[in-house]
Design a protein around this motif. Sequence first.
Motif, PDB file in Angstrom:
ATOM      1  N   VAL A 172     -49.041  19.239  -6.036  1.00 54.19           N
ATOM      2  CA  VAL A 172     -48.685  19.653  -7.399  1.00 54.19           C
ATOM      3  C   VAL A 172     -47.853  18.578  -8.080  1.00 54.19           C
ATOM      4  O   VAL A 172     -48.076  18.238  -9.253  1.00 54.19           O
ATOM      5  N   PHE A 173     -46.866  18.009  -7.358  1.00 51.82           N
ATOM      6  CA  PHE A 173     -46.063  16.920  -7.919  1.00 51.82           C
ATOM      7  C   PHE A 173     -46.962  15.771  -8.365  1.00 51.82           C
ATOM      8  O   PHE A 173     -46.779  15.194  -9.443  1.00 51.82           O
ATOM      9  N   ALA A 174     -47.914  15.418  -7.516  1.00 47.78           N
ATOM     10  CA  ALA A 174     -48.807  14.306  -7.824  1.00 47.78           C
ATOM     11  C   ALA A 174     -49.678  14.610  -9.040  1.00 47.78           C
ATOM     12  O   ALA A 174     -49.857  13.763  -9.925  1.00 47.78           O
ATOM     13  N   ALA A 175     -50.216  15.825  -9.102  1.00 44.75           N
ATOM     14  CA  ALA A 175     -51.084  16.197 -10.223  1.00 44.75           C
ATOM     15  C   ALA A 175     -50.331  16.140 -11.549  1.00 44.75           C
ATOM     16  O   ALA A 175     -50.855  15.638 -12.556  1.00 44.75           O
ATOM     17  N   LEU A 176     -49.096  16.633 -11.585  1.00 45.78           N
ATOM     18  CA  LEU A 176     -48.301  16.594 -12.816  1.00 45.78           C
ATOM     19  C   LEU A 176     -47.979  15.165 -13.227  1.00 45.78           C
ATOM     20  O   LEU A 176     -47.826  14.868 -14.410  1.00 45.78           O
ATOM     21  N   ASN A 177     -47.901  14.262 -12.258  1.00 45.51           N
ATOM     22  CA  ASN A 177     -47.594  12.868 -12.566  1.00 45.51           C
ATOM     23  C   ASN A 177     -48.760  12.121 -13.203  1.00 45.51           C
ATOM     24  O   ASN A 177     -48.586  10.988 -13.651  1.00 45.51           O
ATOM     25  N   LEU A 178     -49.912  12.739 -13.256  1.00 44.88           N
ATOM     26  CA  LEU A 178     -51.056  12.083 -13.885  1.00 44.88           C
ATOM     27  C   LEU A 178     -51.047  12.253 -15.401  1.00 44.88           C
ATOM     28  O   LEU A 178     -51.918  11.738 -16.088  1.00 44.88           O
ATOM     29  N   MET A 179     -50.060  12.977 -15.935  1.00 42.54           N
ATOM     30  CA  MET A 179     -49.904  13.097 -17.384  1.00 42.54           C
ATOM     31  C   MET A 179     -49.296  11.813 -17.940  1.00 42.54           C
ATOM     32  O   MET A 179     -48.661  11.037 -17.229  1.00 42.54           O
ATOM     33  N   ALA A 180     -49.457  11.590 -19.241  1.00 41.31           N
ATOM     34  CA  ALA A 180     -48.804  10.466 -19.906  1.00 41.31           C
ATOM     35  C   ALA A 180     -47.296  10.599 -19.738  1.00 41.31           C
ATOM     36  O   ALA A 180     -46.752  11.705 -19.711  1.00 41.31           O
ATOM     37  N   VAL A 181     -46.602   9.458 -19.644  1.00 42.07           N
ATOM     38  CA  VAL A 181     -45.174   9.476 -19.327  1.00 42.07           C
ATOM     39  C   VAL A 181     -44.367  10.247 -20.370  1.00 42.07           C
ATOM     40  O   VAL A 181     -43.385  10.909 -20.049  1.00 42.07           O
ATOM     41  N   VAL A 194     -40.953   7.431  -0.853  1.00 39.77           N
ATOM     42  CA  VAL A 194     -42.053   8.330  -0.520  1.00 39.77           C
ATOM     43  C   VAL A 194     -41.587   9.566   0.239  1.00 39.77           C
ATOM     44  O   VAL A 194     -42.241  10.620   0.183  1.00 39.77           O
ATOM     45  N   ALA A 195     -40.449   9.474   0.923  1.00 41.58           N
ATOM     46  CA  ALA A 195     -39.965  10.623   1.692  1.00 41.58           C
ATOM     47  C   ALA A 195     -39.244  11.652   0.834  1.00 41.58           C
ATOM     48  O   ALA A 195     -39.098  12.808   1.246  1.00 41.58           O
ATOM     49  N   VAL A 196     -38.783  11.268  -0.363  1.00 44.93           N
ATOM     50  CA  VAL A 196     -37.968  12.186  -1.169  1.00 44.93           C
ATOM     51  C   VAL A 196     -38.764  13.392  -1.667  1.00 44.93           C
ATOM     52  O   VAL A 196     -38.291  14.531  -1.550  1.00 44.93           O
ATOM     53  N   LEU A 208     -51.592   8.814  -5.908  1.00 47.73           N
ATOM     54  CA  LEU A 208     -52.292   9.424  -4.778  1.00 47.73           C
ATOM     55  C   LEU A 208     -51.738   8.936  -3.442  1.00 47.73           C
ATOM     56  O   LEU A 208     -51.624   9.707  -2.485  1.00 47.73           O
ATOM     57  N   VAL A 209     -51.369   7.659  -3.369  1.00 50.15           N
ATOM     58  CA  VAL A 209     -50.754   7.129  -2.151  1.00 50.15           C
ATOM     59  C   VAL A 209     -49.424   7.831  -1.879  1.00 50.15           C
ATOM     60  O   VAL A 209     -49.100   8.165  -0.733  1.00 50.15           O
ATOM     61  N   MET A 210     -48.631   8.074  -2.934  1.00 49.91           N
ATOM     62  CA  MET A 210     -47.368   8.783  -2.771  1.00 49.91           C
ATOM     63  C   MET A 210     -47.596  10.172  -2.161  1.00 49.91           C
ATOM     64  O   MET A 210     -46.812  10.638  -1.322  1.00 49.91           O
ATOM     65  N   TRP A 211     -48.645  10.839  -2.576  1.00 56.73           N
ATOM     66  CA  TRP A 211     -48.939  12.169  -2.054  1.00 56.73           C
ATOM     67  C   TRP A 211     -49.333  12.115  -0.574  1.00 56.73           C
ATOM     68  O   TRP A 211     -48.740  12.802   0.264  1.00 56.73           O
ATOM     69  N   VAL A 212     -50.273  11.263  -0.236  1.00 55.97           N
ATOM     70  CA  VAL A 212     -50.799  11.223   1.142  1.00 55.97           C
ATOM     71  C   VAL A 212     -49.706  10.817   2.132  1.00 55.97           C
ATOM     72  O   VAL A 212     -49.503  11.470   3.163  1.00 55.97           O
ATOM     73  N   VAL A 213     -48.997   9.745   1.827  1.00 60.64           N
ATOM     74  CA  VAL A 213     -47.971   9.264   2.759  1.00 60.64           C
ATOM     75  C   VAL A 213     -46.793  10.239   2.812  1.00 60.64           C
ATOM     76  O   VAL A 213     -46.176  10.427   3.861  1.00 60.64           O
ATOM     77  N   GLY A 214     -46.485  10.885   1.675  1.00 65.01           N
ATOM     78  CA  GLY A 214     -45.428  11.886   1.669  1.00 65.01           C
ATOM     79  C   GLY A 214     -45.721  13.022   2.636  1.00 65.01           C
ATOM     80  O   GLY A 214     -44.828  13.500   3.353  1.00 65.01           O
ATOM     81  N   VAL A 215     -46.975  13.459   2.693  1.00 69.01           N
ATOM     82  CA  VAL A 215     -47.368  14.508   3.636  1.00 69.01           C
ATOM     83  C   VAL A 215     -47.160  14.030   5.076  1.00 69.01           C
ATOM     84  O   VAL A 215     -46.655  14.772   5.938  1.00 69.01           O
TER      85      VAL A 215
END
Length: 537
Positions: A148-157, A104-106, A356-363
């Motif tokens: 932005v990183f999180a939003a782009l990750n919501l696309m299909a793999v 999560v820190a990366v 979404l958890v990755m985004w919040v905790v990353g902040v």
Amino acid sequence: MVVVPQKSSGLRRDARIIGLLFASTTSMIGSGWLFGAFHASRIAGPLSLWSWIVGAVIVMFIALCFAELAALFPRAGALVHMSHATHGDALGRLWGWMLFLAYVAVPAVEAEAVVTYANNYLPYFLQPQGAGVLSVTGFVACAVLLGVFAALNLMAVRKLLGVNSTVTWWKIAVPLVTAAALIVVGTHVHWSAGTSVWNVDPSGYSFDGIFLALPAAGIVFSFLGFRTAIDLGGETRNPERTIPLAVIGSVLLATVVYILLQLGYLLALHPADVAKGWAHVAFSGDAGPFAALAASLGMGWLATILYIDAYVSPGGTGLMYVTGGSRILFAVGELGAGPRWLTRLNNAQVPLLSVLVMWVVGVLFLLPFPAWQKMVNYITSVTVLTFGLGPVVLLILRENQPDLKRAFKLPAAGIIAPLAFVASNWIVYWTGYQTNSFLFILIAVGFALYAGWYHLVAGRSAGEFGWKHISWLLAWFGGMWILSALGDVGGGYGVLSFWPGVILVAIWSLFVIWLAKRAALPAERIAQEMVRIASTL
């Protein structure tokens, strides 16, 4: 014959070999290449070239262990599943959350890299005279980038990896062009004129610096992205073949790039840049070191490209770590180590709430580590600690499940796996006592909270928790914490000088392997665990 995990239903298997190779490569070639050479030279001087070679060898040992394991656990968040297999649910739950803390820190540190470079021409993101520490504006900018990183990750793999593959061609090309340009022009301008830095301040660095630079300069950090191919194992059709190739290939590719970059950086320096000694290397614009060197050599075109790449390289790495971290959380939810809602998928079959958890905790991680190098030390220590489990799992599976079909079988595993574990603990030790204290206190508090909930709230018994199968962790973590305190690195008390500390860490690591083997589940239980993992959602 044990039935090994083969799929993770719900997630699409759209990833191909090039997609996985580039996913790992782009996870490695991020902010590390933009800053690693600069910080490595401050610690090891010209010997920093050897730091990259030693770092590559250590990470390759670790990666080879995971290449075999990843083919056995071709699932999303495979690193979590591996920890369940040999020591049961208690270790699996603990390791799942430790892996999350590593991932999560990366994205946060990559966002810091973007705004640090941008501060050279938009001087609002860093505090004046703050040694690279974020200002309030910089904090907000990092939080937006993480979104932005999180939003782009919501696309299909498949779409995500397609975007990433395009980005990776750029991320490989720019460092190689940079290295070539600095080597050619630096040699012409400095070497031929007798103004190279190879013999400047020979007393300003030591042989020990080769190893101290591994965590402190972000060298090991720069290689850790090989794990992304493992995390996406549940989203590729031929994981037994593609995962080992992607893991090993990405490490080799990144090694070539990093060594050339360090060479180019050293050739481009002017003796005046080292006038105050290697520990105080400084030049105009050194918050963006490669761009500044390019400009000083008259290559304005390259400096412009590098300022553009300061968005692309860290951005691509941050993007893929949100992907990998969300799959870790997905696996945590799958195996009951965390809330079931972590496995909830959106219409593109992506774990929405995990992202979404990755985004919040990353902040939130920007608060205790508001500068690139500060966070790199933490990430290196916690990540390498989590990787240390891989060689242990491999050794136990080799002994307890010798007939298990292995698509990739590591040669000389009885030598390479212990070496990988010892080297992992060396990296943790060289990170230093202050960083390790933060890490081990964080782990201890988290574990105490979880154990308290398990026994006092859920009312489960000690036998169900599996204490006897995780007791060896106290020796591992406690021993490393004590050795860090006794050592002379990063705030240690200096009871142990450098090499005695290194030797004691190696001896203690081999003892921990012995304890881990004794605490492992019986062979029959391991077989059952692997079958259970195969049947999870």
